[in-house]
Design a protein around this motif. Sequence first.
Motif, short mmCIF file in Angstrom:
data_model
loop_
_atom_site.label_atom_id
_atom_site.label_comp_id
_atom_site.label_asym_id
_atom_site.label_seq_id
_atom_site.Cartn_x
_atom_site.Cartn_y
_atom_site.Cartn_z
N PRO A 441 0.83 -1.21 0.00
CA PRO A 441 0.00 0.00 0.00
C PRO A 441 0.87 1.26 0.00
N LEU A 442 0.25 2.38 -0.33
CA LEU A 442 0.98 3.64 -0.43
C LEU A 442 1.72 3.97 0.86
N SER A 443 1.11 3.70 2.00
CA SER A 443 1.76 4.01 3.28
C SER A 443 3.08 3.27 3.41
N HIS A 444 3.13 2.01 2.96
CA HIS A 444 4.37 1.23 3.01
C HIS A 444 5.40 1.77 2.03
N GLN A 445 4.94 2.22 0.86
CA GLN A 445 5.87 2.77 -0.12
C GLN A 445 6.49 4.06 0.40
N LEU A 446 5.70 4.89 1.06
CA LEU A 446 6.23 6.11 1.64
C LEU A 446 7.21 5.79 2.77
N ARG A 447 6.90 4.77 3.54
CA ARG A 447 7.82 4.32 4.60
C ARG A 447 9.16 3.90 4.01
N ASP A 448 9.10 3.18 2.88
CA ASP A 448 10.33 2.73 2.24
C ASP A 448 11.14 3.90 1.70
N LEU A 449 10.49 4.92 1.21
CA LEU A 449 11.20 6.12 0.73
C LEU A 449 11.90 6.82 1.88
N ARG A 450 11.22 6.90 3.03
CA ARG A 450 11.86 7.50 4.20
C ARG A 450 13.06 6.67 4.65
N SER A 451 12.91 5.36 4.58
CA SER A 451 14.01 4.48 4.96
C SER A 451 15.20 4.67 4.03
N PHE A 452 14.93 4.83 2.73
CA PHE A 452 16.02 5.01 1.78
C PHE A 452 16.76 6.32 2.03
N SER A 453 16.02 7.36 2.41
CA SER A 453 16.68 8.63 2.71
C SER A 453 17.61 8.48 3.92
N ARG A 454 17.21 7.67 4.89
CA ARG A 454 18.08 7.43 6.04
C ARG A 454 19.33 6.65 5.62
N LEU A 455 19.16 5.71 4.69
CA LEU A 455 20.32 4.94 4.21
C LEU A 455 21.31 5.83 3.48
N ILE A 456 20.80 6.77 2.71
CA ILE A 456 21.71 7.69 2.03
C ILE A 456 22.57 8.42 3.06
N ALA A 457 21.94 8.87 4.14
CA ALA A 457 22.68 9.60 5.17
C ALA A 457 23.68 8.70 5.89
#
Length: 542
Positions: A441-457
Amino acid sequence: MAPRCLFVYPHFTSQSFWNYRATCEAAGAKYPASPLGLITVAAMLPPDWEVRLNDLNAEELDPKDVEWAQMVFLGGMISQQPDHIRLIDHFKALGKTVIVGGPDATSSPHLYDKADYLILGEAEVTMPPFLADLARGEAHHRYESGGVRAVMAESPTPRFDLLKFENYLHVGIQWNRGCPFMCEFCDIIELFGRVPRGKNTRQVLTELQSLYDLGYRGHIDIVDDNFIGNKKEVKLLLPHIIQWLQDHRWPFEFSTEASMNLADDEDLMNLMQEAGFNWLFVGIENPNEETLLSTQKRQNTHRSIADSIHKIMRHGMIVNAGYIIGFDAEKGDVSQAILNSIEATSIPVNMVGLLFALPNTQLTKRLSREGRLDDHFEVPPDQTACQCVAGLNYTTLRPRFDILNDFRRVVSESLAPDKYFNRILRLALMQDCSKKRMRLPLSHQLRDLRSFSRLIAKLGMPAKTRFYFWKVFLVCLFRNPKVLRNAVSLMALYLHFGPFKDFVLGRLDTEISILKKDGDPRVRTAITSIVPDLPLTNSLVI
């Protein structure tokens, strides 16, 4: 009035290969896995009993729940042993009735004898007589199965409603118990037998439906000891799972554990790929056939380990592997052989541990006959309860000094960032992810995008990892974009494995230095190896 029952899951040791909290935090979770055993036992209680759950790996013990409870149920594995025993004393001091079960209590009941009641073995067998006796006021201190195996068709649907799904990277279900093989060091065949016993198709689909109805989406770990232990039955089950997934628009993907002979069955690998199996743990243990034969790991012999692993990987599955150092038949070149195997297979995540003689295994019985078991061998030293730093609880035939140096080399080199990330890239480029269908669902996809931004950092910016991180990401993006999610997940695990490597090396350096100075009176052969002084590094607890 119905009893008020609090189920408490003891804390896993923080110094554990699988306790990847840093990765969980980046993904917005608190702990990798949910407590399947406890919520299965909770489902066996009378329906009018009140039940609450505290998983101490994901949350603090709630004082209000403790005050509310009359009975406290505890259960866990050897890696939870220190906290498990502490909790018995804690709740007894508060006047609570304490009921204990689980694999470690079953294997070492004397360690848990302070509990009011010990419910040992498979709960499907021992819980009913305990509950019946308790209702009559005639409950005994200990209940054992007496060798009786559970009928899995009678196992209830776990109380998934007790879980806070947002706390976990994945939740678990179980299809079968037992394994047909005879590995000397494994306690599965002692706890659950060599004849795999599975739930029926209706039960499995009911559990999937229960998770779906509660709103869960994503990764489900099928926690079986060997998912393909009965190939005939699993081939009958998988088409039903595939149909259920299709009818529900592919809400889940799966992980599990299986023996390497999966690679010999193309039809089974195709079915698992179609059903969305994305992660698979395989026990390699040692690449040397003589060593494998000596420890009864025959299913890994007479084959190319790398070719077998690559066959599985090409069916869209990420393979994780286990290796063990410390076998009696081990050769002096074991570190190089394991490192060669790790690189040849292209497996990024390799759980390399020191051999630990678990209670009641054939290995432990043999070592006992030979007078080689440590006193209190079933209690991990230093309360670590992690085989990466707490193994070798017996007198080794090869010098312990050499074994630890071999282990140190494997950990140091295999978890170096260049080696780890390059294996991710090689795996990603051979994977066929064209049949991945899970829809989040969209909520999970947004969660994954936030997680990816943390990985970049955390990985894409620091000098130690940024080159490797962006290399893997960009090559996968342009050459095999459907594998990108898998590659990012594997890179995220390095948030844990990088610090874990430093922790293990620090512990090893301390022990190696002591052995070099004082020797080890338990070792039967003289220490003759000469190595340069090893620096002491600070232990890092994660």
